[in-house]
Design an enzyme around this catalytic site. Sequence first.
Site: not given
Length: 207
Positions: A111, A93-94, A16, A14
């Site tokens: 990303h 997760k997607i 970010n 975490g």
Amino acid sequence: MSQVKIGVLISGSGSNLQSIIDNINSGNINGKIEVVISNKQNAYGLERARISNIDAVYIDSKQYNDNVEFNDVIIKELKKRNVELVILAGYLKILSNNFVKEYQNRIINIHPSLIPSFCGMNYYGLKVHQAVIDYGAKITGATVHFVNEEADAGPIIIQEAVKVKDNDTAETLQKRVLKIEHKILPEVVKLYCDKRIEVKGRKTYIR
Ligand code: GRF
């Protein structure tokens, strides 16, 4: 303008998330984090949220039949708090199609490469930086983008480059890229909260 209600999804440390918390606390971002949700119980990001008096919610995907059901539970938590902007900050997760539709152009992801290079399924964590080094790329970087149904494929908002050094390891490269992430993610969140990002098809414009 009223503060934008933000929900942050995480799976790990975490850092970010912390960069957003810090920029909100310093008055740089006109937003408020209403909830931090993690799919990992021991994610340090949950602790960061608690320290900042932000609701920290752990949701165990294994409790649900499939990813759709699991995502519906996350949506419920976000709706309960009237979240307007969802930030994926190291969330591994997607998202379900339903989630993406529900928050169209209101989900952003960070990303650690220059999309469309070194991204998509299986490119996460150190793997991204190792792939950059193995390929022999001279430049990498970080990308903040809106999320669509495909992994790492939505409209790009901000990118910044980082030079690859001859003696870089995945770890040293990750460290330098992370520094850029902590700069451009809050920058994008600020722009979003100030309603300065326009999306037209695949492209975004900063007004
Ligand atoms: C970052 O490199 C981010 O780009 C990626 O996952 C990492 C998360 O780091 N999606 P942290 O949890 O924010 O420290």
